[in-house]
Design an enzyme around this catalytic site. Sequence first.
Site, PDB file in Angstrom:
ATOM      1  N   ASN A 435       8.982   6.492   8.952  1.00 48.70           N
ATOM      2  CA  ASN A 435       7.824   6.698   9.824  1.00 48.70           C
ATOM      3  C   ASN A 435       7.854   5.559  10.840  1.00 48.70           C
ATOM      4  OD1 ASN A 435       5.371   6.979  11.062  1.00 48.70           O
ATOM      5  ND2 ASN A 435       4.130   6.559   9.227  1.00 48.70           N
ATOM      6  N   LYS A 437       6.090   5.029  13.342  1.00 51.65           N
ATOM      7  CA  LYS A 437       4.746   4.676  13.844  1.00 51.65           C
ATOM      8  C   LYS A 437       4.816   4.476  15.370  1.00 51.65           C
ATOM      9  CE  LYS A 437       3.463   2.942   9.348  1.00 51.65           C
ATOM     10  NZ  LYS A 437       2.714   2.022   8.523  1.00 51.65           N
ATOM     11  N   HIS A 520      -2.041  10.477   7.412  1.00 52.45           N
ATOM     12  CA  HIS A 520      -1.708   9.061   7.212  1.00 52.45           C
ATOM     13  C   HIS A 520      -2.979   8.228   7.268  1.00 52.45           C
ATOM     14  CE1 HIS A 520       0.097   5.132   7.609  1.00 52.45           C
ATOM     15  NE2 HIS A 520       1.249   5.680   7.208  1.00 52.45           N
ATOM     16  N   GLU A 522      -3.618   5.458   8.500  1.00 46.53           N
ATOM     17  CA  GLU A 522      -3.928   4.849   9.803  1.00 46.53           C
ATOM     18  C   GLU A 522      -4.650   5.848  10.707  1.00 46.53           C
ATOM     19  OE1 GLU A 522       0.066   3.611  10.544  1.00 46.53           O
ATOM     20  OE2 GLU A 522      -0.124   2.048   9.013  1.00 46.53           O
ATOM     21  N   GLU A 592       0.533   6.737  -0.596  1.00 48.27           N
ATOM     22  CA  GLU A 592       0.645   5.440   0.070  1.00 48.27           C
ATOM     23  C   GLU A 592      -0.619   4.638  -0.176  1.00 48.27           C
ATOM     24  OE1 GLU A 592       3.657   6.008   3.617  1.00 48.27           O
ATOM     25  OE2 GLU A 592       1.596   6.211   4.284  1.00 48.27           O
ATOM     26  N   GLY A 598       2.425  -2.124   4.915  1.00 51.01           N
ATOM     27  CA  GLY A 598       2.687  -3.208   5.857  1.00 51.01           C
ATOM     28  C   GLY A 598       2.212  -4.568   5.376  1.00 51.01           C
ATOM     29  N   SER A 638       5.352  -0.793   1.795  1.00 51.11           N
ATOM     30  CA  SER A 638       6.258  -1.932   1.601  1.00 51.11           C
ATOM     31  C   SER A 638       7.468  -1.582   0.736  1.00 51.11           C
ATOM     32  CB  SER A 638       5.505  -3.126   1.012  1.00 51.11           C
ATOM     33  OG  SER A 638       4.470  -3.509   1.890  1.00 51.11           O
TER      34      SER A 638
HETATM   35  P1  13P Z   1       5.370   0.086   5.298  1.00 48.19           P
HETATM   36  O1  13P Z   1       6.660   0.574   4.695  1.00 48.19           O
HETATM   37  O2  13P Z   1       5.587  -0.691   6.578  1.00 48.19           O
HETATM   38  O3  13P Z   1       4.519  -0.617   4.333  1.00 48.19           O
HETATM   39  O4  13P Z   1       4.559   1.372   5.773  1.00 48.19           O
HETATM   40  C1  13P Z   1       4.393   2.407   4.925  1.00 48.19           C
HETATM   41  C2  13P Z   1       3.841   3.546   5.677  1.00 48.19           C
HETATM   42  O5  13P Z   1       2.729   3.522   6.138  1.00 48.19           O
HETATM   43  C3  13P Z   1       4.698   4.709   5.844  1.00 48.19           C
HETATM   44  O6  13P Z   1       3.979   5.790   6.327  1.00 48.19           O
END
Ligand code: 13P
Length: 676
Positions: A435, A437, A520, A522, A592, A598, A638
């Site tokens: 992803n 982002k 997601h 976010e 997640e 992150g 992560s």
């Molecule tokens: P990270 O791998 O950067 O923690 O992000 C996970 C994520 O949100 C994947 O959609």
Amino acid sequence: MKKSSKDYQRLGKGGHWMIRLSLSVVFFLSGLFKAIDPKGTSYKIAEYLTSFHCYQLADNEMLMLGTSLCLCLVEFVLGVYILLGIRRRLASWLCLILSTGFALLSLYVWIFNPVSDCGCFGDAVVLTNTQTFLKGVFLLTLAGMYFRYWNKTESLLSDGSHWIVSLFSMCFIFLFGMLSAFYLPMVDFRPYKVGVNILQAMEIPHDAEAPVYESSFILSKDGKEKRFSLENYPDSTWTFVRAENKLIKRGYEPLVKDFSVSDTLGNDLTDRILTEKNLFLLVSSDFSHADDAHIDEINEIVDYCHSKGYEFAALTASSGEDISKWQKYTGANYPIYISDEVVLKTMVRSNPGLMLLEKGTVMAKWSCNNLPMPEEDTDILSLHQDTRTSFLQLLKIILCYVIPLLFIIFVTNLQRTNKTNLNNSKMRKKIVAGNWKMNKNLQEGVALAKELTEVVKNPNCGVVICTPFIHLASVAEVIKGSAIELGAENCADKASGAYTGEVSAEMVKSTGAQYVILGHSERRQYYNETPEILKEKVQLALANGLKVIFCIGETLEEREANKQNEVVKAELAGSVYNLTAEEFKNIVIAYEPIWAIGTGKTATAEQAEEIHAYIRSTIAEVYGQAVADDTTILYGGSCKASNAPELFAKPDIDGGLIGGASLKAPDFKGIIDAWK
Ligand code: 13P
């Protein structure tokens, strides 16, 4: 939070287990005890029916026995279902219905006293009518709570073993009940069991406590009846109607209360019978209902006794006419004495049955279906019977059920584990998805995609890169012919039209993308995407032939409050559990935990596995085990090349959704290689 969830939290897992255990033990044991003595239970059912004036039904012995066996089966199997978590909804309904029925019956018994004990546990545990009522209320309360939280009951068995455990339990209890009815109860809880001396069992110590009764008198005046006690007995203007005596406190009760024998003229022979040596008694409560298939065998035993000098007599409660008929029909040349019908039914649960008494001590009992046949070199007197304690006998029976049951569970679970492993390794698709982002401009994105096509050759899992919208068409060209698939990070909740700045699912599909990430955290957090909006998006994505990577996960506060299961289930229920099973096959779940995205904090492999398994179980609840077994569930948060192998080794983790580590080809490749 829903009120029932709050109440459940108050009750706790421990409380729920206590309720489950109590109910299962009560039903299991009451089924088992009844099956030990199905004839006794059939007599009790007939007693109840008689109190309801259903004399014809009560007189039908076969019907009573059939009902008794059915009751044993239902109670026993219900106990097993509740304990092991089989057919949970059905079990909770059945438990509630039976407990309600029993509570009403116990109220009736308590008020009207139609029977002296309820017969819930056969003769193994005899309760007073007040105790029966309290037990009925307690059981109903537990059943109500169990019914309310039935879906919190976890099954202790794999789905595949439910039917075989059910079938085995039904066959066991039914066959066991049939054998007990055909022969004699394998455990004797009655006063006339082998080893008991009837004379001693009848003795009442001189300092024994006497029973306490409360007397009341019903009198009438001017057409109205009123109850009085001795203290407020009214004047002579009242007319006496009847007196009632209620037992307040049981006094000392000898084990045998009502044994007496007389000849047909009414002369008492009790003492003689109880002091006789080597006395064989043919016990038949009613000759007109006795099984006459064994008359020759009985006569052979009579001849044998005469030749050996042993006494032989019959005890019955039959009428003079039936006694004469029996004598004529069987050629009985032994004395026939009279005793009480209930006593005779209690002595031997077979009509006719045989009992050997030695100076009042019960030495042996036989059903008419396994009479002891005299043989040249063995004396019947030497055929001693098992006098082991009831507890050991009971344990033996329970082990006869439990040992094969454990074996069945072991074998079916082993098969399922093998099947699941096979599913994991072969059937369910493994995916590592990136992803990106809001990272990389178009040129950087195209360069990364190119680099990935060079390093990712013949991966052991599906590889997907989900890019910003503007990259999609160009990246699709770059990865054409490679093992890498393409996905978007979002799509609109509208099909098309005047929605400035939005990109529809159809547009995403037209770039060559096969996947889209939806839900997601976010987007839920920063763009207020609600479950309803996501539901629309999912529908549109599927309608346009896209597969959906649907993200779910809890916040740190929710994890700390141990609400993660509740949260993920609600997220799934809010946006994807409305789909049909066919549509759901195009959903990939990505768990997640928000606190791990992150942050560098990863859920431990055990934490992730636990919740992945839970997610799969909720899918199974909605769509069945087969769909759940086929659903790919990814872990995100992560995830790196260093921790991916441990995470992916878990049976319910089918890959990862990778953020930061998907932005560099070697890092991403390292995670893909975790499947090697
Ligand atoms: P990270 O791998 O950067 O923690 O992000 C996970 C994520 O949100 C994947 O959609």
